[in-house]
Design a protein around this motif. Structure first.
Motif, PDB file in Angstrom:
ATOM      1  N   GLY A  42       0.764  -1.275  -0.102  1.00 37.79           N
ATOM      2  CA  GLY A  42       0.170   0.119  -0.041  1.00 37.79           C
ATOM      3  C   GLY A  42       0.765   1.473  -0.031  1.00 37.79           C
ATOM      4  O   GLY A  42       2.035   1.166  -0.529  1.00 37.79           O
ATOM      5  N   HIS A  52      -7.491   5.072  -5.150  1.00 38.43           N
ATOM      6  CA  HIS A  52      -7.994   3.814  -4.827  1.00 38.43           C
ATOM      7  C   HIS A  52      -7.026   3.434  -3.468  1.00 38.43           C
ATOM      8  O   HIS A  52      -5.921   2.691  -4.057  1.00 38.43           O
ATOM      9  CB  HIS A  52      -8.404   2.735  -5.473  1.00 38.43           C
ATOM     10  CG  HIS A  52      -8.875   1.453  -5.175  1.00 38.43           C
ATOM     11  ND1 HIS A  52     -10.136   1.022  -5.363  1.00 38.43           N
ATOM     12  CD2 HIS A  52      -8.452   0.145  -4.387  1.00 38.43           C
ATOM     13  CE1 HIS A  52     -10.522  -0.025  -4.823  1.00 38.43           C
ATOM     14  NE2 HIS A  52      -9.702  -0.291  -4.336  1.00 38.43           N
ATOM     15  N   TRP A  54      -5.548   1.256  -0.439  1.00 40.02           N
ATOM     16  CA  TRP A  54      -5.369  -0.133  -0.009  1.00 40.02           C
ATOM     17  C   TRP A  54      -4.286  -0.271   0.996  1.00 40.02           C
ATOM     18  O   TRP A  54      -3.309  -0.063   0.716  1.00 40.02           O
ATOM     19  CB  TRP A  54      -5.860  -1.110  -0.924  1.00 40.02           C
ATOM     20  CG  TRP A  54      -4.867  -1.175  -2.022  1.00 40.02           C
ATOM     21  CD1 TRP A  54      -4.800  -0.571  -3.106  1.00 40.02           C
ATOM     22  CD2 TRP A  54      -3.669  -1.994  -2.082  1.00 40.02           C
ATOM     23  NE1 TRP A  54      -3.599  -1.023  -3.860  1.00 40.02           N
ATOM     24  CE2 TRP A  54      -2.736  -1.818  -3.190  1.00 40.02           C
ATOM     25  CE3 TRP A  54      -3.101  -3.109  -1.031  1.00 40.02           C
ATOM     26  CZ2 TRP A  54      -1.725  -2.484  -3.424  1.00 40.02           C
ATOM     27  CZ3 TRP A  54      -2.109  -3.744  -1.519  1.00 40.02           C
ATOM     28  CH2 TRP A  54      -1.267  -3.523  -2.690  1.00 40.02           C
ATOM     29  N   THR A 115      -6.233  -7.155   5.214  1.00 40.87           N
ATOM     30  CA  THR A 115      -6.091  -6.202   4.069  1.00 40.87           C
ATOM     31  C   THR A 115      -7.484  -5.212   4.184  1.00 40.87           C
ATOM     32  O   THR A 115      -8.640  -5.528   4.599  1.00 40.87           O
ATOM     33  CB  THR A 115      -6.275  -6.802   2.668  1.00 40.87           C
ATOM     34  OG1 THR A 115      -7.223  -7.486   2.760  1.00 40.87           O
ATOM     35  CG2 THR A 115      -4.769  -7.409   2.522  1.00 40.87           C
ATOM     36  N   GLU A 117      -9.467  -1.662   2.043  1.00 43.25           N
ATOM     37  CA  GLU A 117      -9.721  -0.732   1.021  1.00 43.25           C
ATOM     38  C   GLU A 117     -10.262   0.427   1.272  1.00 43.25           C
ATOM     39  O   GLU A 117     -11.366   0.156   1.834  1.00 43.25           O
ATOM     40  CB  GLU A 117      -9.966  -1.601  -0.301  1.00 43.25           C
ATOM     41  CG  GLU A 117      -9.227  -2.751  -0.769  1.00 43.25           C
ATOM     42  CD  GLU A 117     -10.048  -3.548  -2.048  1.00 43.25           C
ATOM     43  OE1 GLU A 117     -10.091  -2.745  -3.038  1.00 43.25           O
ATOM     44  OE2 GLU A 117     -10.138  -4.589  -1.980  1.00 43.25           O
ATOM     45  N   PRO A 119     -11.804   2.732  -1.531  1.00 45.74           N
ATOM     46  CA  PRO A 119     -12.314   3.182  -2.579  1.00 45.74           C
ATOM     47  C   PRO A 119     -12.699   4.759  -3.035  1.00 45.74           C
ATOM     48  O   PRO A 119     -13.050   5.334  -2.064  1.00 45.74           O
ATOM     49  CB  PRO A 119     -13.407   2.140  -3.145  1.00 45.74           C
ATOM     50  CG  PRO A 119     -13.635   1.196  -2.178  1.00 45.74           C
ATOM     51  CD  PRO A 119     -12.852   1.734  -1.082  1.00 45.74           C
ATOM     52  N   SER A 201      -2.242   3.436  -7.865  1.00 44.67           N
ATOM     53  CA  SER A 201      -2.716   2.659  -6.764  1.00 44.67           C
ATOM     54  C   SER A 201      -2.425   1.213  -6.762  1.00 44.67           C
ATOM     55  O   SER A 201      -2.600   0.316  -6.030  1.00 44.67           O
ATOM     56  CB  SER A 201      -4.261   2.667  -6.629  1.00 44.67           C
ATOM     57  OG  SER A 201      -4.834   4.034  -6.383  1.00 44.67           O
ATOM     58  N   LEU A 203      -2.963  -1.107  -8.725  1.00 40.50           N
ATOM     59  CA  LEU A 203      -4.253  -2.249  -8.814  1.00 40.50           C
ATOM     60  C   LEU A 203      -3.733  -2.842 -10.282  1.00 40.50           C
ATOM     61  O   LEU A 203      -3.418  -2.316 -11.094  1.00 40.50           O
ATOM     62  CB  LEU A 203      -5.453  -1.505  -8.813  1.00 40.50           C
ATOM     63  CG  LEU A 203      -5.779  -0.881  -7.816  1.00 40.50           C
ATOM     64  CD1 LEU A 203      -7.121   0.093  -8.056  1.00 40.50           C
ATOM     65  CD2 LEU A 203      -6.020  -1.678  -6.428  1.00 40.50           C
ATOM     66  N   ALA A 251     -10.227  -1.827  -9.919  1.00 38.22           N
ATOM     67  CA  ALA A 251     -11.024  -0.891  -9.360  1.00 38.22           C
ATOM     68  C   ALA A 251     -12.144  -0.171 -10.094  1.00 38.22           C
ATOM     69  O   ALA A 251     -12.873   0.298  -9.699  1.00 38.22           O
ATOM     70  CB  ALA A 251     -10.454   0.228  -8.514  1.00 38.22           C
TER      71      ALA A 251
END
Length: 551
Positions: A42, A52, A54, A115, A117, A119, A201, A203, A251
């Motif tokens: 992260g 986003h 996380w 974990t 998140e 968003p 992010s 992702l 995401a």
């Protein structure tokens, strides 16, 4: 820990001009005396992140659950009235905070996860986010917070949220959302490739899709290329076109790249001479050469009609000029090792992929191309990378134009398809001399033809303005390596050392090419005239009894 506090103090008090300089690799090895969760993925301390947000942390075996909180400096200031806290003050505040100021909602969330998140985390103006995670034990105690193990301060930038996407073609050009621009192509045979990578992010990319001209539905790509078969090409019709690629991450963030271009057809037949000589270059060879060169061109092409375009080192020929030509003879009359803007050709390879695409597509559509000049490989030494669509100028030799293990992301270089040139081993004379094991200066004694019908070339030492006592002719590329579909046209006299290569496909618009690793200014006038007469005859350009060239 002392260094971290100093950095945090500087950042939180506005003392850093660019916080990105502080976003290096995180240090996650610090452990507390008692157990605690350790953040392993992260945002990092003092770093930037996309919208986003996380986090992942390493489980703490004694814990029965975890508590985490995402807050920001604005909430700290609203609760304490203090605008410029130290890192220790932030840690102490979050450890004791139970509710968010002004809302009464709980600060901490509890769960049995490793974990979390967040968003669509908004970007904060002149503020930063604070995140903490702690273990909850069976006796009700929680672990302490300590940066950067389980406590972080970071910034969100919404512009970093989207995937990075690049699109390139089989002729070595590249586009990103920030480098897009309309191109002109000549009845091209194209193959598009693309690559998408995570945004700020981090992702994963879940899909990439393509479509043509904005009218078709998006098509899911199987191998990030169109056409998918490596041996196939797309030949769009004359007119405007757009090839689009869209990448989507896990995401749902999307980035689209539009490769916009106009397809035109060649309309004429004839010779276009591009005199790519920069009169303002302090290392032009010799001074005032553009005037001398123009007179020599007129003599070399005395049996042909031609149009001349003088670039001045910065103005490329237009697509309309190319459309009216079946052959382009490109003279580099400037020392191309001087700066990125020494010549139009070097600029095209280095920072103007739009013109390079136009020239490459004209050649791919059957236009015949000749290049000669002072060390022309210096202009060719810009290599474009598919990862960021930028070009880098490589110093030293050999120059290898195909992908190698050392440069696996190198885009296909124009030298391969444009001139049938796979590599250049070295460059002799003048201001640059590579490779170093070569003798410091070796005058060109002459060039021996390796193709029937082409004249052997004598080099005239008196053409060098300092005279024969200083040096003979010494501005040329050596050890040229042709591609499989090309051939050696000339060796340096006295040995097998290629100084010119050619791809001769017959008369007409056949995409033939000649790469002369030297400038014919230094060749005997009769020999140079015979050379160009032979080249243009092989290209199918008609002779005339008398003519006026057109500027």
């Amino acid at each position: 820990m002392r260094l971290l506090c100093v950095l945090a103090l500087a950042l939180l008090s506005g003392g850093c001009a660019d916080d990105r300089t502080l976003s290096g690799p995180p240090s996650r090895t610090l452990r507390l005396a008692d157990s605690a969760p350790q953040i392993i993925a992260g945002p990092i301390m003092l770093g930037l992140w996309g919208s986003h947000v996380w986090f992942e942390w390493e489980p703490d075996p004694p814990a029965i659950a975890y508590e985490w909180a995402l807050t920001n400096l604005n909430e700290y200031t609203a609760d304490t009235g203090h605008a410029y806290p130290t890192l220790a003050e932030l840690v102490a505040w979050l450890e004791t905070a139970t509710e968010r100021p002004g809302t009464g909602t709980p600060m901490w969330t509890r769960g049995v996860v490793s974990t979390v998140e967040f968003p669509n985390t908004p970007e904060l103006e002149n503020s930063r986010y604070i995140f903490g995670v702690r273990s909850v034990y069976a006796d009700g105690h929680v672990s302490a917070l300590q940066a950067p193990m389980n406590f972080l301060v970071f910034e969100v930038r919404s512009s970093l949220s989207y995937p990075h996407t690049r699109v390139w073609t089989n002729v070595g050009t590249c586009s990103t959302p920030y480098s897009a621009g309309r191109r002109t192509l000549f009845v091209p045979k194209l193959r598009f490739s693309w690559e998408a990578s995570p945004g700020g992010s981090l992702l994963p990319i879940v899909t990439t899709e393509w479509r043509i001209d904005g009218t078709e539905d998006w098509t899911l790509s199987a191998n990030e290329s169109y056409p998918e078969n490596e041996d196939e090409r797309w030949a769009p019709a004359v007119g405007p076109h757009t090839f689009s690629v869209r990448a989507t991450d896990s995401a749902g963030y999307q980035t689209s790249v539009d490769f916009e271009f106009d397809v035109v057809a060649p309309t004429g037949r004839g010779v276009l001479v591009v005199q790519d000589t920069n009169p303002d270059s302090p290392r032009q060879v010799p001074p005032g050469f553009e005037i001398i060169e123009a007179a020599h061109i007129d003599a070399w092409l005395s049996s042909r009609l031609y149009q001349r375009h003088a670039t001045g080192g910065s103005v490329p020929p237009t697509a309309n000029q190319l459309a009216q030509a079946s052959t382009v003879i490109w003279f580099l009359g400037t020392d191309s090792s001087f700066g990125a803007e020494a010549s139009v050709l070097r600029t095209a390879l280095y920072q103007d992929p739009a013109f390079l695409l136009t020239l490459a597509s004209w050649h791919a559509a059957g236009g015949n191309l000749v290049l000669s000049g002072f060390w022309p490989s210096h202009a060719m030494a810009a290599f474009r990378d598919s990862r960021n669509c930028t070009a880098a100028y490589r110093e030293g030799y050999p120059l290898v134009f195909s992908q190698t293990e050392e440069h696996p992301t190198q885009l296909r270089h124009f030298a391969l398809d444009g001139f049938g040139l796979a590599a250049v081993g070295g460059s002799v004379g003048g201001f640059v001399h590579h490779p170093p094991e070569r003798e410091e200066f070796v005058p060109m004694p002459g060039a021996t033809s390796r193709v029937p019908g082409y004249p052997d070339l004598r080099f005239d030492p008196l053409r060098w303005p300092q005279g024969t006592q200083t040096r003979g002719f010494g501005f040329y590329d050596v050890d040229l390596v042709p591609t499989d579909d090309a051939m050696v046209l000339y060796d340096r006299k006295g040995g097998e050392n290629p100084v010119a290569v050619a791809r001769l496909n017959g008369p007409g618009r056949t995409g033939s090419s000649v790469y002369l690793g030297f400038h014919p200014h230094f060749v005997d006038m009769g020999d140079a005239t015979a050379l160009f007469d032979r080249i243009l005859s092989d290209f199918g350009e008609l002779r005339v009894e008398s003519r006026e060239h057109r500027d």
